[in-house]
Each structure stands twice: as C-alpha cells, then as structure tokens.
Design an enzyme around this catalytic site. Structure first.
Site, PDB file in Angstrom:
ATOM      1  N   GLY A   1     -50.552  73.588  57.864  1.00 13.12           N
ATOM      2  CA  GLY A   1     -51.188  74.056  56.634  1.00 13.12           C
ATOM      3  C   GLY A   1     -52.694  74.180  56.759  1.00 13.12           C
ATOM      4  CB  SER A   2     -55.312  73.855  54.175  1.00 15.58           C
ATOM      5  OG  SER A   2     -54.576  74.600  53.253  1.00 15.58           O
TER       6      SER A   2
END
Lengths: 616, 54
Positions: free
Chosen positions: A337-338
C-alpha cells in the site's frame, strides 16, 4: 689301613632306583615342556582370542553425552538451551517378581529377632507380605517424588490386572529427582538419560527460534535451518569396568564428543519482548486476525526483533496447530500500500522526473485508461512534502506515469520487491512484482501506491533501509554481524535525506500518523491502509493496517514495520492502528539501545547545566 | 576419576539449570510484574522526566 676298594658295595639297591630317577626326570621334563608349550600356546598363538575374551569381560564402550548448541540473542541471553532430563519406566514383570536375595535378607532379620528359632510356614508368609509392603511403600514414594496421582503406580503390583509389560512413568524430569528414584532401588526401575530443549523466551521468540522434535532434531525455524551447526555428536569411549560395573579407567576415546556450536542471533531479546507485548496488545484491542512487526538495524540490516501474533509456546507443543509455527513476518506477503510512496518520490527525484519544487494538481479523482484512481479527499494542489503527508494516490500516480516503466521497475527491483531476502529461512516469501513489459498505465499507477505487488514485512523493512541509510539498501541477517557486505546504493544520499525530511511531516499533527510520534526523537514514516484482496477482487471493510518508520529521522538507527491484519474494532487506518504500536515500541527501543534524543522541542525537560548543579 | 568426571557432568547440568532459572527470573514480563505488583514501581509521567544533556 683298610682297603675299601674291594669292599662289597653296601647299597646294592641304588641300582634299582636309577630307573625311577630317570622316570622322574622324564616326567618332570614332560611337565615342564607341556607347561612351556601351553604357556607359549596361550601367550603366542591364542593371544588375540584370549585378549578379546578378557576385554569382553572388562572393557565396555560408554556413550559420552554432548549438548546441542545453544541459540543466544545478540547479548548472549539464551533463547534455546538443552538440559539433561530423565525418563523413567518400569518393567512390570521385573517389578512383580520377588527378589530371592531380598527375601533371604528379611528371613535373616526375622531369625535374628527370633533368636535363631526355626521359621514356620506362617512366618514365611509374613516375610512375603513384609516384602510386598516394602515394594508398595517404595512405589508410593516414587509417586510422591514425581507428583503422580495416588494408586497410579501402586496398582501395578496387583497381579489380577493384566498390564503392559513396560510402563512409562515420567518423561523429562529433573535429573535430581531421577537420582532419588534411583536410590529407591526398586526392581524393574529403568532410568534413561535424555536431553530436552528448553526455550526460556517461550512464545516471544518462538517463530524465529523454532523447535526440535523428541530426538533434538530441528523441526522449524532456526533450529531447522542451522541443524548442522547446532547438532551435537555424542562421543564414545572405551573403559575398564570392575565386576560391579563401576568404571575403573578410561582406555581410549573412540569418538570425541562434540558439542553443537552456539548460534548468535542478531535479535535483541529486550526489543523482542517489547515488540511482542505491544503487538499482542494492539491485535487484541483492534480485534485483529494477526499482526507482525520487524525491527532492523538501519546501518547494517541486522534483524533486531521480529514479533508475530498469534504465536505458540515451543515448550508445550500440545496445542500446536499445523502451520502456525511458520514465521509470518518472513513467509506471508501482503500488498504494501501507501508505504511504498516515499520510494516513488525518491525514484522521481533521483531520475530527475520530479523536481523538488514541483506541484501536483489533484481533484480527488484521476482517470488512467479505463480506470479511475481516487483519493480519500480532494487535496487540491500539493507539493512533494504534502503528497506524502496527505498520502495522495493521484499525485504519486502522476509521478509514476512520468517515469519510464523500465526505470520505475528497476528502482522497485533494486529495493528488493519480488526478490527474496535470502536469510535462509524455510518458506521465506519472494514477493511478487510483474515484469515491466506487462505493465499497463493503470498498473504503473497502482504500483505507485502499493498495489499490484506484494512483499513480506521483512522485505518492506529491508526496502526502508535504503531511505534510512542515506540511499544504501542493506541485506538483512538474522545472525549477528559487524557489517553488511551486501549493501548497495539505490538512491543518492541527497534524495534519501530529503525524502526522509518529507516523511517527518507524516508524523506531524495534521499528517496521517501523528500517533507514531516518539517524544524527544525525530521520526520519519509512512502509513499504509490496504484493502485485502481475495479471489473475487478487493474486499470492502477488510484491511491491512501498515506503518513503516525510521527513527531518529536525522540520523537513523532503527527501521520498523508494523502490520496489523484485519483490524475489526472500528478503526482500520494505518495511522490509527499500527502507528501507536510503532510509537510505543520505538520509544522503548530507543531508550533500551541508549540512543540520545535528537528533537529537543518534544523532550519534556532538558537540563543543560552540568551535573554538579543538580547534586547541590 | 569416574567420580570427578561425574562431578564435572553434574556441574554442567547445574550450570544449565541455573541459566534457565536466571532466565526465567530475568524475563521482562516477570521483572515487570515484580516491579509493578511487588515493588509498586510506576513509569514516571512524561512531565516528570528530566533529560540531562551531556
């Protein structure tokens, strides 16, 4: 003068004895020869055979025990240690059989008590009863010593009961108790010396250390990986024994016993405990399925702590579920993810595709091909720092699309995504990343915010060392080492430093992870909230909450990745679920490792005067 | 000699058991429990911590 010459011999008889004399002489001669012959036969011709026979009565080969190597943490605290234990078993037949010597002894005693009277049949029965009672008494003593339920052993004497011929009474008991049981001298008692592997750290380090089977052979974890190093070789020596079986002298060592080598891990048990405790708490509070945490030394890639929840107790494997003993931080993959966004920014800056002054125009939605990239809010115009601070998917997608796929792929590849960490752990995950030749624009965009690729917690932590050590990516190691010979530069020092400075803003009050702050220290980090994928695509309301961080940000010493799987108590953002864990573990770890605070604004009270002024 | 060797082995056994005992007693959760419940120690509040700069 008397003339004796013509004297008639007075003893005619002597002549008759000359035969006897000869006979005797020959007889003695024969005896001598036969003795010498026999002697030389025994000494010379039958020597080997006789030696062998003699040795068989006196010599014996005795096993010399050797210990399996210990597993220690980096400060020498044992995580796995072998201790001798005794196993006790009873030969029921031998137990029930009456020992005639013992009976005789009792008889004698009774006779003395009766002053030499002859014993009647009744007395014989009395003696037998007394003997049985003594046996029962000893069995009861054994029960007490071993803390066994009453009647468990004494019922073995009951002739009516059909019983197994051998009964294992106790496994893995303290040798001191074993000695006491030996002293009871109960017939049929057998004591066998074994080794037991003991794990003082228990479940805290269970996934790393692993465990052994009953024969002390490594089954999982490092016990399995380093079986050859740890394994002990029992020795064998030849000894002379006397008639009672006591060893009188050592003759020779047939095989030298070799203790296993001690394994020194990079793990710091103090951090390990701290990490495990906080992770366990967080998993419980957030009603999560699982959690994992990895701490790396930012300067040489040593794994200082790796905690997993749920875990198991290696000292008691009864409730062990198959597969639960794998080390998820090494073997399980998730989409990061981020948390990968800082890499995109760094890659853009290093390749010159993004300038530090660039601005990104976002409107909450951004169409790429047939798909749409979305942000949580419409962040409007963002500079680089705010791209990370607000974690804008759209801005990083724009950056990724500016970079040539090959360059972008290469950066990720160098960071170790899709590349195993090679720490030698069984079942270690490779992670997966598509080759750039198969990328479409949308894949490039999703890769920039951490989808379409996956990695283990360890791989993600490894990638973060590139930001922590000013652009140098470290290889990771579970064994203690002085320096990393496999380090390689991925980013320039300047880029790494400036991206770290941007990542510090994430921890600010209006960033995504204010909860990750550590009082007194600068912290750089990035949150990740990842939708869980299943066979039918991404699932709503099921998330991985991730936080990856570096501290102190100015001069990094530690890299930490926290991942909480499926928090379901309401909160699910990485900044809400994983960041607090990071904060607690990191502040403790920095204190334990005696790293000086570098951020004076948040240090509670600071005394700069010299110590004398406090003393007075 | 057999006696001495047995002694040596016994010491080794004892050492290992001591190690385990030492470890069990110095386990962080054990120390924490003793400090908290037995000695009533608490973590000082943030405001009460004084850092001394070298």
């Amino acid at each position: 003068m008397l003339d004796f010459r013509f004297r008639k011999p007075t003893r005619q008889i002597t002549k008759d004895f000359s035969f006897r004399r000869k006979f005797l002489l020959f007889f003695m001669m024969f005896c001598m020869i036969s003795l010498v012959g026999r002697a030389s036969y025994l000494q010379i011709f039958a020597k080997d055979y006789l030696n062998e026979k003699g040795d068989a009565r006196q010599l014996d080969d005795v096993v010399v025990p050797a210990y399996r190597g210990m597993i220690n943490d980096r400060n020498g605290i044992p995580l796995a240690i072998s201790t001798p234990v005794d196993t006790i078993w009873l030969d029921v037949k031998a137990l029930r059989k009456n020992n005639p010597d013992e009976l005789k002894k009792l008889k004698k005693e009774l006779k003395i008590a009766r002053k030499g009277e002859k014993l009647s049949e009744e007395d014989e029965l009395l003696i037998l009863n007394e003997y049985q009672k003594q046996k029962l008494d000893k069995l009861q003593q054994m029960e007490n010593l071993l803390e066994l339920p009453k009647e468990k052993l004494s019922s073995l004497l009951d002739e009516q009961k059909p019983n197994k011929s051998v009964v294992y009474v106790a496994h893995q008991i303290d040798p001191a108790i074993g000695e006491k049981i030996k002293a009871l001298k109960l017939p049929g008692t057998n004591i066998q010396r074994d080794f037991k592997r003991f794990y003082p750290a228990g479940e805290i380090s269970a996934h790393v250390v692993g465990f052994t089977d009953f024969n002390e052979k490594g089954q999982t974890g490092l016990e399995h990986v380093y079986e050859k190093t740890l394994k002990a070789k029992t020795g064998l020596k030849r000894v002379i024994k006397d008639g009672l079986g006591n060893i009188i002298a050592d003759i020779e060592n047939i095989q030298e016993p070799v203790n296993g080598k001690t394994l020194e891990l990079s793990i710091d048990q103090r951090l390990q405990y701290l990490a495990y405790r906080e992770l366990q708490k967080a998993v419980e509070i957030n009603k999560a399925k699982a959690g994992m945490l990895v701490i790396l030394d930012a300067k040489n890639g040593e794994i200082l702590a790796v905690a997993n929840e749920p875990t198991f107790n290696p000292n008691n494997k009864k409730n062990l579920v198959d597969g639960s003993y794998r080390n998820p931080a090494f073997t399980e993959v998730f989409e990061p993810g981020s948390t990968v966004k800082p890499f995109v920014v760094a890659a853009g800056l290093d390749g010159g595709y993004v300038k530090p002054t660039d601005l990104f125009y976002t409107h909450g939605v951004f169409p790429v091909g047939n798909h749409v990239v979305k942000d949580v809010h419409n962040y409007g115009t963002l500079d680089l720092t705010h791209v990370l601070k607000k974690s804008s998917n759209i801005a990083v997608s724009q950056m990724a699309l500016k970079m040539p796929p090959k360059y972008f792929w290469n950066t990720y590849h160098q960071l170790g995504f899709g590349v195993p960490t090679n720490i030698g752990f069984t079942g270690e995950a490779n992670g997966r990343m598509l080759d750039y030749s198969r990328w479409h624009d949308f894949e490039r965009a999703t890769l920039s915010f951490g989808y379409s690729l996956n990695s283990s917690a360890l791989q993600l932590a490894r990638a973060y060392t590139a930001l922590a050590d000013n652009g140098i990516l470290h290889s990771v190691s579970i064994l203690k080492r002085d320096e990393d010979i496999d380090a390689q530069r991925v980013f320039s020092s300047k880029t790494a430093k400036s991206v770290r400075a941007m990542m510090e803003s994430v921890i600010m009050k209006d960033g995504t992870a204010y909860d990750a702050r550590v009082d007194g220290y600068s912290v750089a980090g990035k949150t990740g909230t990842v939708k869980k994928a299943s066979s039918g695509g991404y699932v709503e309301n099921k998330y991985f909450s991730v936080f990856a961080g570096i501290a102190p940000a100015k001069n990094p010493k530690l890299v930490m990745v926290v991942m909480i799987d499926e928090p379901s108590a309401g909160q699910y953002y990485g900044g809400q679920v994983s960041a607090p864990v990071f904060s607690k573990v990191m502040s403790g770890a920095l204190r334990i490792l005696e790293i000086a605070p570098d951020k004076k604004e948040t240090t509670p009270i600071l005394l700069t005067q010299n110590l004398n002024s406090i003393a007075h | 000699m057999q006696k001495e060797e047995k002694k040596l082995l016994d010491y080794e056994v004892e050492w290992r058991q001591m190690q385990i005992e030492l470890n069990l007693l110095s386990r962080q959760n054990h120390v924490e429990a003793v400090a908290g419940n037995g000695l009533k120690l608490i973590m000082p509040q943030r405001e009460k911590i004084i850092y001394i700069e070298p």
